[in-house]
Design an enzyme around this catalytic site. Structure first.
Site, short mmCIF file in Angstrom:
data_model
loop_
_atom_site.label_atom_id
_atom_site.label_comp_id
_atom_site.label_asym_id
_atom_site.label_seq_id
_atom_site.Cartn_x
_atom_site.Cartn_y
_atom_site.Cartn_z
CG HIS A 37 -1.91 -1.08 1.30
ND1 HIS A 37 -1.81 -2.12 2.20
CD2 HIS A 37 -3.04 -1.32 0.59
CE1 HIS A 37 -2.83 -2.93 2.05
NE2 HIS A 37 -3.59 -2.48 1.07
N GLY A 147 -2.90 -1.97 -7.03
CA GLY A 147 -1.80 -2.91 -7.15
C GLY A 147 -2.11 -4.06 -8.10
CD GLU A 148 0.98 -4.59 -12.85
OE1 GLU A 148 1.92 -5.39 -12.63
OE2 GLU A 148 0.89 -3.91 -13.88
CD GLN A 153 -9.79 -4.75 -6.75
OE1 GLN A 153 -10.43 -5.37 -5.91
NE2 GLN A 153 -8.79 -3.95 -6.42
CB SER A 185 -1.85 -10.39 0.97
OG SER A 185 -3.23 -10.49 1.29
CB SER A 186 -4.49 -6.99 4.43
OG SER A 186 -4.14 -5.74 3.89
#
Length: 279
Positions: A37, A147-148, A153, A185-186
């Site tokens: 992020h 983000g890729e 998405q 990733s979160s």
């Protein structure tokens, strides 16, 4: 940095920035922020005079209630990261602020939203289109950053922009990875120590498939990746598709620039990644 929780305040501040001739960059997030992020924010900071980051766990894009319930929420830590990154506005609204009444809009997203994530998570991309379109209406940014890692998405959002006629640039940014290759990733915080040791095999397998693909067909490469990842403990491939980067439709023959998109369950944590093939 200002922490804003209402649409009214958000619009006032953004309009003031625009009145000063500043371009506006928007980074939509669901919080639990990490270096990936921050890389988006840094790009937005470089390219715009004013940066807005939204932190909102959007309920309409979760088709699994348990996934929504367990999604990490770390507002205090998020705000510290945003302030350090030089963000102008952290927009952290309540669900009621974003959805004062139910959003019943259904977007005609077409084939890009019908495969892979669209097939596995019915309604997910319509929920994404709902929240992102709302943010675009609220902020009216010049540029928005994604983000890729969420490769499909981005294609869906471009389709939504086309449908709604938004006048902005969608900026896609490279995947950020841990030193061992795991895509940031979160959800990674939910991995057990053992799973965290295993999960980098996803990226390693994708990288090894680049050489494998030079001598094998698309179908053989899909089988190679799937079997290799499934051979690791607690790992199960939900799908591995090799697709056209614009249409997201599966390809049968190799051509330059196709993308391999994978979703893997590591225990009960759902991880996604992708890789580009060059010929």
């Amino acid at each position: 940095m200002e922490i804003i929780r209402t649409v009214k305040e958000l619009k006032e501040l953004v309009n003031n920035a625009k009145a000063q001739g500043k371009t506006v960059g928007l980074v939509p997030t669901m919080g639990a922020l990490h270096a990936g992020h921050v890389s988006l924010i840094e790009r937005a900071r470089c390219e715009n005079g004013y940066v807005v980051v939204s932190v909102f766990v959007n309920p309409t894009q979760f088709n699994n209630p348990d996934d929504l319930k367990t999604y990490p929420r770390t507002e205090e830590a998020d705000c510290a990261k945003l302030s350090a990154a030089g963000v102008d506005i952290a927009f952290i609204p309540s669900v009621e602020e974003i959805y004062p009444e139910p959003d019943t809009r259904v977007f005609d997203l077409g084939p890009v939203a019908e495969v892979m994530e669209g097939a596995m998570r019915p309604g997910h991309f319509n929920g994404v289109a709902q929240i992102v379109s709302k943010l675009f209406e609220m902020v009216e940014p010049d540029r928005a950053y994604f983000g890729e890692k969420d490769f499909q998405q981005i294609a869906v959002i471009r389709r939504m922009v086309e449908l709604c006629g938004f006048n902005l640039e969608i900026v896609d940014c490279p995947i950020c990875r841990e030193e061992d290759g795991l895509a940031l990733s979160s959800r990674n915080v939910r991995l057990t120590p053992g799973q965290r040791q295993t999960a980098p095999a996803i990226h390693r397998t994708l990288v090894s498939s680049l050489d494998f693909a030079k001598e094998h067909s698309v179908d053989e490469t899909i089988e190679f990746v799937t079997e290799k990842i499934n051979s690791y403990p607690e790992m199960e491939v939900e799908y591995y598709e090799i697709v056209d980067p614009l249409t997201m439709q599966p390809v049968k023959q190799w051509k330059n620039g196709v993308v391999g998109c994978v979703t893997v369950y590591c225990g009960d944590v759902r991880l996604i990644d992708n890789i580009k093939y060059a010929f």
